[in-house]
Design an enzyme around this catalytic site. Structure first.
Site, PDB file in Angstrom:
ATOM      1  N   LYS A 281      -5.640 -10.247  -8.157  1.00  0.00           N
ATOM      2  CA  LYS A 281      -6.832 -10.561  -7.379  1.00  0.00           C
ATOM      3  C   LYS A 281      -8.001  -9.665  -7.785  1.00  0.00           C
ATOM      4  CE  LYS A 281      -7.726 -10.594  -2.683  1.00  0.00           C
ATOM      5  NZ  LYS A 281      -7.418 -10.613  -1.241  1.00  0.00           N
TER       6      LYS A 281
ATOM      7  N   LYS B 215       0.823  -1.210   0.000  1.00  0.00           N
ATOM      8  CA  LYS B 215       0.000   0.000   0.000  1.00  0.00           C
ATOM      9  C   LYS B 215       0.856   1.258   0.000  1.00  0.00           C
ATOM     10  CE  LYS B 215      -4.352  -1.691   1.850  1.00  0.00           C
ATOM     11  NZ  LYS B 215      -5.357  -1.557   2.914  1.00  0.00           N
TER      12      LYS B 215
ATOM     13  N   LYS C 212     -12.023  -4.190  -5.874  1.00  0.00           N
ATOM     14  CA  LYS C 212     -12.849  -3.005  -6.078  1.00  0.00           C
ATOM     15  C   LYS C 212     -12.051  -1.901  -6.767  1.00  0.00           C
ATOM     16  CE  LYS C 212     -16.081   0.055  -5.670  1.00  0.00           C
ATOM     17  NZ  LYS C 212     -16.050   1.072  -4.621  1.00  0.00           N
TER      18      LYS C 212
END
Ligand code: TRP
Length: 337
Positions: free
Chosen positions: A192, A111, A195
């Site tokens: 993966k 991240k 969203k």
């Protein structure tokens, strides 16, 4: 009967990856365990977000979870920030967490790379808040996907360290790995389903025509046809196994092995079965979203139940860590009357 805790980020649009990876097992665990499920809005603040959108995303997430079969009467379903004890325990755990163990976290490293312009302390401390979530309810079982195992290890380390420093308080929480089904992005089956990748996911509340078009556009062959099934086709089979009857799966497997499989047929069948399976979720979701007052009521009730447990834990934690001034809590020097 074990205490189960798990959390999910309020993305607003939960997708079939979330369902097969986590929500499905939450629903199943309700039958046998004492479950606490949290919509973790405080975790969502660790990356850039729109404050006006957050409440909508929280409500939509709650409606989807209930639509999937989370029963807010049986289980405790609530919003993380509504129970202030999370941040309080988080601080206390902060003070016993070695910095190095946070910097090693793969999710933090990923991240931090993704949001280079905003690598804030919250992002680094994210797993401590997660540990606080779990320990606050003294949960022993935590249903999560593979990607959360490292965070769970930290939760266990912190439970152990707290118990060692302040006396036996927390059980060491174990991950309950969901057997599933790592669902990959429809438009890039090497990553993966997420969203944050448009076109990669089928929302659990998607209307039938959207399901159709997303599946139709799913990547199948990524390169020249080799020996092994391509990742895209394998992903479609994973979904087929989750949403279609076993005979249907067997039929398409045979066709694949015989080299007669037409991807359009596979996709058509999958879209149809997925639409059928998701219809009741979507219906329940739309119904709940049309009565937001009721939904807020459900979450307020959940927060009340969660708070009762959290409060008790924190009284114990405050006493053990020296935050209570009464003589009975400190218990070393007896006052003379
Ligand atoms: N970090 C988890 C995820 O991204 C969400 C989460 C927050 C969680 N707190 C938790 C999961 C506590 C399990 C237990 O999936």
């Amino acid at each position: 009967m074990a205490r189960v805790f798990s959390g999910i980020q309020p993305t607003g649009q939960l997708h079939v990856g979330n369902y097969l990876g986590a929500i499905r097992s939450w629903v199943a665990m309700q039958a046998e365990h004492d479950c606490v499920f949290s919509i973790v809005d405080l975790h969502a603040m660790t990356v850039p977000y729109d404050p006006a959108e957050l409440p909508k995303r929280v409500l939509a997430t709650a409606a989807t979870l209930i639509g999937c079969g989370i029963d807010p009467e049986r289980s405790v379903l609530y919003v993380q920030s509504h129970v202030r004890e999370h941040t309080e325990l988080c601080w206390i755990l902060n003070c016993i967490t070695p910095l190095g163990s946070l910097q090693r976290m793969t999710q933090f490293k990923d991240k931090a790379k993704q949001h280079q312009e905003n690598v804030n302390a919250g992002l680094l401390n994210y797993p401590i808040l997660q540990a606080a979530d779990i320990l606050l309810y003294k949960a022993s079982l935590v249903p999560v996907g593979e990607d959360q195992v490292q965070h769970l290890e930290l939760s266990r380390d912190l439970a152990r360290r707290f118990n060692y420093l302040f006396g036996e308080t927390f059980p060491e929480p174990q991950p309950h790995l969901t057997r599933a089904a790592r669902v990959m992005a429809l438009n890039d089956p090497t990553r993966k389903m997420s969203k944050s990748i448009p076109g990669s996911y089928v929302a659990l509340t998607a209307p039938p025509d959207e399901i159709q078009s997303l599946i139709r556009r799913a990547v199948t062959d990524t390169g020249p046809r080799g020996e092994a099934m391509s990742p895209g086709v394998a992903n479609l089979f994973t979904l087929l196994e989750s949403f279609s009857a076993p005979e249907t799966v067997a039929h398409f497997r045979t066709a694949y092995e015989q080299g007669t499989l037409r991807y359009v047929d596979l996709k058509q069948q999958l879209a149809e079965d997925m639409t059928k399976a998701l219809a009741p979720i979507r219906e329940r979701y739309l119904e709940l979203m049309s009565r937001p007052g009721e939904l807020r009521e459900i979450l307020a009730h959940g927060a009340q139940r969660a708070r009762a447990i959290a409060r008790e834990t924190m009284e114990e934690v405050r006493a053990k860590t020296g935050l209570v001034l009464e003589a009975s809590a400190a218990s070393t020097v007896a006052p003379t009357a």
